[in-house]
Each structure stands twice: as C-alpha cells, then as structure tokens.
Design a protein around this motif. Structure first.
Motif, PDB file in Angstrom:
ATOM      1  N   MET A   1     -16.691  55.651 -38.777  1.00 29.67           N
ATOM      2  CA  MET A   1     -15.498  55.778 -39.517  1.00 29.67           C
ATOM      3  C   MET A   1     -15.940  54.963 -40.789  1.00 29.67           C
ATOM      4  N   PRO A   2     -15.285  55.505 -42.079  1.00 30.24           N
ATOM      5  CA  PRO A   2     -15.752  55.075 -43.333  1.00 30.24           C
ATOM      6  C   PRO A   2     -15.348  53.446 -43.123  1.00 30.24           C
ATOM      7  N   ASP A   3     -16.076  52.763 -43.619  1.00 32.07           N
ATOM      8  CA  ASP A   3     -15.698  51.271 -44.056  1.00 32.07           C
ATOM      9  C   ASP A   3     -14.500  50.769 -44.505  1.00 32.07           C
ATOM     10  N   ALA A   4     -13.895  51.693 -45.510  1.00 38.17           N
ATOM     11  CA  ALA A   4     -12.920  51.420 -45.997  1.00 38.17           C
ATOM     12  C   ALA A   4     -11.440  51.624 -45.208  1.00 38.17           C
ATOM     13  N   TYR A   5     -11.633  52.624 -43.898  1.00 36.43           N
ATOM     14  CA  TYR A   5     -10.635  52.928 -42.942  1.00 36.43           C
ATOM     15  C   TYR A   5     -10.822  51.828 -42.147  1.00 36.43           C
ATOM     16  N   ARG A   6     -12.144  51.213 -41.576  1.00 34.56           N
ATOM     17  CA  ARG A   6     -12.243  50.057 -40.695  1.00 34.56           C
ATOM     18  C   ARG A   6     -11.558  48.952 -41.332  1.00 34.56           C
ATOM     19  N   LYS A   7     -11.666  48.634 -42.687  1.00 35.22           N
ATOM     20  CA  LYS A   7     -11.197  47.634 -43.292  1.00 35.22           C
ATOM     21  C   LYS A   7      -9.557  47.729 -43.338  1.00 35.22           C
ATOM     22  N   THR A   8      -9.253  48.722 -43.664  1.00 38.48           N
ATOM     23  CA  THR A   8      -7.688  48.622 -43.845  1.00 38.48           C
ATOM     24  C   THR A   8      -6.964  48.612 -42.495  1.00 38.48           C
ATOM     25  N   LEU A   9      -7.674  48.968 -41.452  1.00 35.80           N
ATOM     26  CA  LEU A   9      -7.175  48.862 -40.080  1.00 35.80           C
ATOM     27  C   LEU A   9      -7.257  47.281 -39.603  1.00 35.80           C
ATOM     28  N   ILE A  10      -8.375  46.786 -39.742  1.00 36.01           N
ATOM     29  CA  ILE A  10      -8.460  45.386 -39.597  1.00 36.01           C
ATOM     30  C   ILE A  10      -7.391  44.603 -40.474  1.00 36.01           C
ATOM     31  N   ARG A  11      -7.121  44.983 -41.595  1.00 30.48           N
ATOM     32  CA  ARG A  11      -6.027  44.353 -42.411  1.00 30.48           C
ATOM     33  C   ARG A  11      -4.613  44.196 -41.741  1.00 30.48           C
ATOM     34  N   GLN A  12      -4.205  45.825 -41.583  1.00 31.07           N
ATOM     35  CA  GLN A  12      -3.046  45.900 -41.111  1.00 31.07           C
ATOM     36  C   GLN A  12      -2.819  45.466 -39.518  1.00 31.07           C
ATOM     37  N   ILE A  13      -3.511  45.708 -38.672  1.00 24.93           N
ATOM     38  CA  ILE A  13      -3.581  45.404 -37.274  1.00 24.93           C
ATOM     39  C   ILE A  13      -3.457  43.697 -37.253  1.00 24.93           C
ATOM     40  N   SER A  14      -4.287  43.083 -38.028  1.00 25.33           N
ATOM     41  CA  SER A  14      -4.345  41.666 -37.896  1.00 25.33           C
ATOM     42  C   SER A  14      -3.198  40.910 -38.300  1.00 25.33           C
ATOM     43  N   GLN A  15      -2.740  41.391 -39.521  1.00 27.77           N
ATOM     44  CA  GLN A  15      -1.512  41.074 -39.893  1.00 27.77           C
ATOM     45  C   GLN A  15      -0.309  41.369 -38.929  1.00 27.77           C
ATOM     46  N   HIS A  16      -0.437  42.409 -38.513  1.00 27.11           N
ATOM     47  CA  HIS A  16       0.595  42.506 -37.405  1.00 27.11           C
ATOM     48  C   HIS A  16       0.626  41.749 -36.409  1.00 27.11           C
ATOM     49  N   GLY A  17      -0.586  41.414 -35.775  1.00 24.03           N
ATOM     50  CA  GLY A  17      -0.893  40.732 -34.457  1.00 24.03           C
ATOM     51  C   GLY A  17      -0.201  39.234 -35.102  1.00 24.03           C
ATOM     52  N   HIS A  18      -0.545  38.878 -36.335  1.00 21.77           N
ATOM     53  CA  HIS A  18      -0.241  37.341 -36.908  1.00 21.77           C
ATOM     54  C   HIS A  18       1.355  37.290 -36.824  1.00 21.77           C
ATOM     55  N   SER A  19       2.011  38.467 -37.311  1.00 21.57           N
ATOM     56  CA  SER A  19       3.452  38.350 -37.361  1.00 21.57           C
ATOM     57  C   SER A  19       3.994  38.136 -35.789  1.00 21.57           C
ATOM     58  N   GLU A  20       3.523  38.885 -35.076  1.00 21.61           N
ATOM     59  CA  GLU A  20       3.881  38.743 -33.491  1.00 21.61           C
ATOM     60  C   GLU A  20       3.833  37.136 -33.157  1.00 21.61           C
ATOM     61  N   ILE A  21       2.723  36.543 -33.425  1.00 23.73           N
ATOM     62  CA  ILE A  21       2.545  35.282 -33.069  1.00 23.73           C
ATOM     63  C   ILE A  21       3.212  34.169 -33.708  1.00 23.73           C
ATOM     64  N   ILE A  22       3.258  34.464 -35.085  1.00 19.91           N
ATOM     65  CA  ILE A  22       4.348  33.429 -35.995  1.00 19.91           C
ATOM     66  C   ILE A  22       5.741  33.796 -35.539  1.00 19.91           C
ATOM     67  N   GLY A  23       5.813  35.191 -35.197  1.00 18.46           N
ATOM     68  CA  GLY A  23       7.267  35.464 -34.935  1.00 18.46           C
ATOM     69  C   GLY A  23       7.771  34.751 -33.678  1.00 18.46           C
ATOM     70  N   MET A  24       7.148  34.269 -32.850  1.00 22.68           N
ATOM     71  CA  MET A  24       7.638  33.495 -31.809  1.00 22.68           C
ATOM     72  C   MET A  24       8.289  32.129 -32.061  1.00 22.68           C
ATOM     73  N   GLN A  25       8.131  31.763 -33.212  1.00 21.72           N
ATOM     74  CA  GLN A  25       8.793  30.444 -33.871  1.00 21.72           C
ATOM     75  C   GLN A  25      10.301  30.340 -34.052  1.00 21.72           C
ATOM     76  N   PRO A  26      10.742  31.259 -34.858  1.00 24.98           N
ATOM     77  CA  PRO A  26      12.154  31.326 -35.094  1.00 24.98           C
ATOM     78  C   PRO A  26      13.073  31.338 -33.969  1.00 24.98           C
ATOM     79  N   GLU A  27      12.373  32.032 -32.961  1.00 27.37           N
ATOM     80  CA  GLU A  27      13.384  32.110 -31.691  1.00 27.37           C
ATOM     81  C   GLU A  27      13.003  31.282 -30.677  1.00 27.37           C
ATOM     82  N   GLY A  28      11.613  30.863 -30.727  1.00 24.06           N
ATOM     83  CA  GLY A  28      11.490  29.696 -29.819  1.00 24.06           C
ATOM     84  C   GLY A  28      12.227  28.353 -30.127  1.00 24.06           C
TER      85      GLY A  28
END
Ligand code: 3HC
Length: 311
Positions: free
Chosen positions: A25-52
C-alpha cells in the motif's frame, strides 16, 4: 516493481475490494489509516471517562448495570481499534505514548463535562447517534481490519444509542425538574455532537484523499446533515427541543437549514482548551501509570511461558 504494486492497489480500490495488512500500500495510505484508526481508538478510551463518572451514582441497579456494560464496550472498541492500527506497523506502546503525551488527537466531544444524570442520556442519544452515522459507512472502508472492526462496533453503538434515547424518554415522562434536566443536557450536547463530524468540507484537508481511497464514503457535511435528519423525528417523540431556532426543512434543497456552527469553539477544544481536556489527559496518564505493574506481570508471565515451551 513499485509501479506494478501501485497499479494492483489502485485496481483493488477501484473494484471495491479490500486492502489487507500484507498487501502493498502507498505510504500515505498507511499513514492516514494509522492516523484515523489511532485517533478513533483514543476517542473510545478517553470516551470512557465522561460516563465512567456516573457509574457510582446511577439512579438504579438496572441503570448501573447498563452503564457499566456500555463503558466496557468502549474499552473493547478501543482495544479492537488499536489492534487494527497495529496491523499497519505501529505499536500499542507508541500509540499510548502519543495519547498520554498530549500529541495525539481524540474526538473533541469527550472534552465536555457530565454534570447531571441526564448527560448519560444525551451522550447515548447524541454522541453515540453521531458515532453510528459516521461509522456505518466505515464498515465499507477499504482497509479490511478497520472495516471488519466497525461491523461489531456499530452493533454495540446502536445499543448505546437506544439506551441514551430511553434515559431521556423516561426523564421527559417524569417531573418538571426531570424534563428540565433532560432538555438542559440536550442543549449542552447538541452543538458539540454536530462538531464530531469534523470541519466543514471546504476546510477538511484529509477528506478528498480519504474518499478517493474509499476510507471515507461520505463527506463531513453530508454525514452531519444526515444526522440532523435522523434527530428531528426522534426529538419530537421525546418532546425535547433541538437548540437551534433556525432548524428548518428546506423543501427545495431536500435538507435541513441550520444556524452556523461555532467553529471557534471546535478549534479551542482541539487546541486543548475545552472544558475537560486537562482532566481527561491527567486521568488517562494516571491510569496508565497505575497499570504499569499489570503490563510488567503480563510480560514476565509471557517470558516464562516461552522459556518453558523452549524446554
Ligand atoms: N475532534 C477532534 N479532531 C477532529 C474532529 C473532532 N471532532 N474532527 C476532525 N478532527 C481533526 C482530524 O482528525 C484532522 O486532524 P489531523 O489531520 O491532525 O489528524 C483535522 O481535524 C482535519 O479534519 P478532516 O476532516 O480533514 O479529518 P478526517 O478526514 O480524518 O475526518 C473524522 C475526521 C470524520 C472524525 C474521521 O477521522 C473519522 O471518521 N474518524 C473515525 C470516527 C471517529 O474517530 N470517531 C470518534 C468519536 S466516536 C466514538 O469514539 C464512539 C463512542 O462510543 C465512544
């Protein structure tokens, strides 16, 4: 050579087939996926706090059990997403460092506070509702591990959305004070939920390329508009008012007209100056440090098992 590989990649995208971890895969495709998926993962993890924040104060045993299940689902989503990102060559440790150092982005929405029980309803209804709108199309994302993770995540998000709707519905059928509390929570979360979809299309630097790669299938504004269309009839059923005096169906455009969004607020939150940014990162950092012994014990256990297997 690379040209052939690029052509094979382009063809897979063109035919709506999936890119898998071992494919070129092109490097830029890999990079944008890492960016979006990791941001998405972080959102879920931080997202536990307001309801926790409300688990110990849920108004009944039933509500407590539901809320705990939901927050656990979010932890699961985060781990799923981190695993999907790891298939692209970034380690869990690196992602966690990016998050706790404050370098990584996560969704703006989780930097708002939850002062009342009704916020649990508003988060489920609005935040998880927005998440579903945004994530159902991501089930068709061109990167296999991401798209497949989204299928399960979206099923769980629909349960989350309904539990939020039901909390608000019950409050709206309650006393005057309960109705006011529900309406105030909707007022607090409505605009931030619309901001979850990201900047307007003409200010979204990543959209065009992500759509060409079929990671995103719809633009930020398209999904935002679809979300509002979904909310209007549901708000009517509950009897809550969406806090936008200019919200009106436009027959000609076949879309809702609405007030402009306060993008200054969005940029302030992204810059770390939202109501709870500091608190969210502080808690995350503390949890990470407090969990160090678990990681060490797990690594040591794995080491001993491997030693034993070697005989
Ligand atoms: N909060 C924080 N940052 C945001 C944002 C938001 N609401 N919206 C956009 N941004 C950031 C982008 O990440 C990008 O930053 P970067 O270039 O530095 O990485 C920048 O603003 C410009 O935005 P773009 O529109 O160009 O970026 P994208 O093409 O990536 O689109 C997106 C943004 C629509 C959020 C897209 O990344 C996406 O669909 N992500 C997956 C969904 C997601 O992350 N959801 C998280 C919240 S929902 C949730 O976690 C579920 C809940 O149950 C806990």
């Amino acid at each position: 050579g690379d040209e052939e590989a690029q052509q094979a990649f382009d063809e897979l995208i063109e035919r709506d087939q999936r890119i898998e971890p071992r494919d070129w895969m092109p490097d830029a495709y890999r990079k944008t996926l890492i960016r979006q998926i990791s941001q998405h993962g972080h959102s879920e993890i931080i997202g536990m706090q307001p309801e926790g924040n409300w688990i110990t104060r849920a108004p009944s045993l039933k509500r407590k059990a539901i809320l705990m299940a939901k927050v656990q689902d979010e932890a699961g989503h985060g781990l799923y997403l981190y695993s999907a990102a790891q298939t692209l060559g970034i380690s869990r440790e690196e992602m966690m460092q990016q998050l706790i150092s404050g370098k990584a982005k996560y969704s703006s929405i989780f930097n708002y506070t939850t002062p009342t029980w009704a916020d649990m309803g508003a988060i489920g209804w609005l935040v998880d509702g927005a998440a579903i709108c945004n994530q159902v199309p991501l089930c068709r994302a061109s990167y296999g591990p991401y798209g497949r993770a989204m299928v399960r995540i979206c099923k769980e998000e629909s349960f989350h959305q309904r539990q939020g709707f039901e909390i608000l519905l019950e409050l709206m059928a309650g006393t005057e004070a309960q109705r006011e509390m529900a309406q105030a929570a909707v007022n607090r979360w409505y605009w931030p939920a619309l901001m979850m979809f990201g900047p307007p299309d003409d200010e979204s630097p990543n959209s065009a390329q992500s759509m060409a790669w079929k990671i995103k299938r719809f633009s930020n504004d398209e999904l935002r508009q679809r979300f509002v269309g979904m909310l209007v009839p549901q708000a009517e059923v509950m009897g809550v008012t969406l806090p936008d005096p200019n919200l009106k169906w436009n027959e000609e455009r076949q879309a809702y007209d609405m007030s402009p969004i306060d993008w200054t607020e969005f940029h302030e939150v992204l810059a770390g100056r939202g109501p709870a940014n500091h608190e969210r990162l502080r808690r995350r950092r503390e949890a990470h440090e407090a969990g160090a012994w678990v990681r060490e014990a797990a690594a040591e256990y794995a080491r001993k098992q491997a030693e034993r297997a070697e005989g």
